[in-house]
Write an enzyme that holds these catalytic residues in place. Structure first.
Site, PDB file in Angstrom:
ATOM      1  N   LYS A 107       0.819  -1.216   0.000  1.00 43.19           N
ATOM      2  CA  LYS A 107       0.000   0.000   0.000  1.00 43.19           C
ATOM      3  C   LYS A 107       0.850   1.263   0.000  1.00 43.19           C
ATOM      4  O   LYS A 107       0.323   2.367  -0.189  1.00 43.19           O
ATOM      5  CB  LYS A 107      -0.940   0.011   1.207  1.00 43.19           C
ATOM      6  CG  LYS A 107      -2.090  -0.980   1.085  1.00 43.19           C
ATOM      7  CD  LYS A 107      -3.031  -0.892   2.271  1.00 43.19           C
ATOM      8  CE  LYS A 107      -4.218  -1.840   2.111  1.00 43.19           C
ATOM      9  NZ  LYS A 107      -5.120  -1.792   3.279  1.00 43.19           N
ATOM     10  N   HIS A 132      -1.801  -3.454  -4.680  1.00 42.60           N
ATOM     11  CA  HIS A 132      -0.966  -3.511  -3.466  1.00 42.60           C
ATOM     12  C   HIS A 132      -0.459  -4.922  -3.195  1.00 42.60           C
ATOM     13  O   HIS A 132       0.590  -5.092  -2.571  1.00 42.60           O
ATOM     14  CB  HIS A 132      -1.729  -2.974  -2.249  1.00 42.60           C
ATOM     15  CG  HIS A 132      -2.649  -3.954  -1.587  1.00 42.60           C
ATOM     16  ND1 HIS A 132      -3.946  -4.156  -1.999  1.00 42.60           N
ATOM     17  CD2 HIS A 132      -2.468  -4.799  -0.535  1.00 42.60           C
ATOM     18  CE1 HIS A 132      -4.515  -5.066  -1.229  1.00 42.60           C
ATOM     19  NE2 HIS A 132      -3.636  -5.479  -0.336  1.00 42.60           N
TER      20      HIS A 132
END
Length: 251
Positions: A107, A132
């Site tokens: 992330k 991510h």
């Protein structure tokens, strides 16, 4: 020992990961004992070697998304408790715990406006969010002594019905530790307040897991996890945004 190409590949993976956890540099033939019993005591975790790097990465992500650090610690607890209840050996429990601490570090490459958006993501934003997973794997590849967690991290957003990402794996083709991490990850997300929702009660969370049994989640593992919750053998972790446990206090 394999009845299909898929099972052959899975068995080969298991043998390879067993060797990696035992310090690499060896040859091993797959057997049921590799999977269900403790490997040799020469197991070496790569986590402590990179604890400060992982802590720094987690802190960097937390500066963008204040739920990530505490979330990862909560998920590590839920996943390891589920793994124990499912009969995993102690080394595999440690691996799923370590994978939990690393599963969201990708992330760091996702924009803050997407991470903290209060409403529903657009399809394009959702594609960015989904990235991510592979971003996390790309980061872990730079920590070669931790590469044994990659299959777990890579598969924690796969769905049991085959509609997940990034590889659309289904059923037992999804690594079991990825299936464990998926339940732990979802349970903490459901019971925690986020920018786009309030926290659900444990009763509601259990009902959601049951409703998604066989769809998003492995039904057998859901049954085990629900039993842990309903028998009060699982502590419900609170979500405290911005709280990060230093390496020597974490897993």
């Amino acid at each position: 020992m394999a009845a299909s190409a898929k099972e052959l590949f899975k068995n080969a993976d298991t043998a390879v990961y067993t060797v990696k956890r035992s310090g690499k540099n060896a040859v091993m033939m797959y057997s049921v004992d590799n999977y269900h019993h403790d490997p040799q005591p020469s197991y070496k975790s790569g986590y402590s070697e990179h604890a400060n790097t992982i802590f720094a990465l987690t802190a960097a992500v937390d500066s963008k998304d204040h739920y990530t650090a505490q979330h990862s610690q909560n998920v590590a607890y839920y996943a390891s408790e589920l793994a124990k209840a499912a009969g995993m050996d102690s080394n595999l429990v440690e691996i799923v715990k370590e994978a939990s601490m690393l599963h969201d570090i990708g992330k760091i490459s996702v924009r803050e406006d997407i991470l903290n958006k209060p409403g529903k993501l657009t399809p394009d934003e959702y594609d960015v969010m989904k990235s991510h997973v592979e971003n996390a794997v790309n980061i872990i590849r730079y920590l070669p002594s931790l590469d044994y967690v990659i299959p777990t991290v890579l598969s924690h957003h796969e769905r049991y019905d085959g509609t997940g990402y990034p590889r659309q794996l289904a059923g037992e083709a999804i690594p079991i530790m990825g299936r464990i991490l998926a339940i732990a990850d979802a349970y903490d997300a459901i019971t925690s307040a986020r920018s786009y929702k309030d926290a659900f009660s444990t009763v509601d969370a259990v009902n959601i897991l049951k409703a998604e049994s066989g769809k998003q989640f492995d039904p057998h593992l859901v049954e085990i996890f629900v039993d842990l919750v309903e028998s009060n053998r699982l502590e419900v972790k609170s979500q405290r945004p911005g709280t990060i446990v230093p390496p020597d206090e974490g897993v």
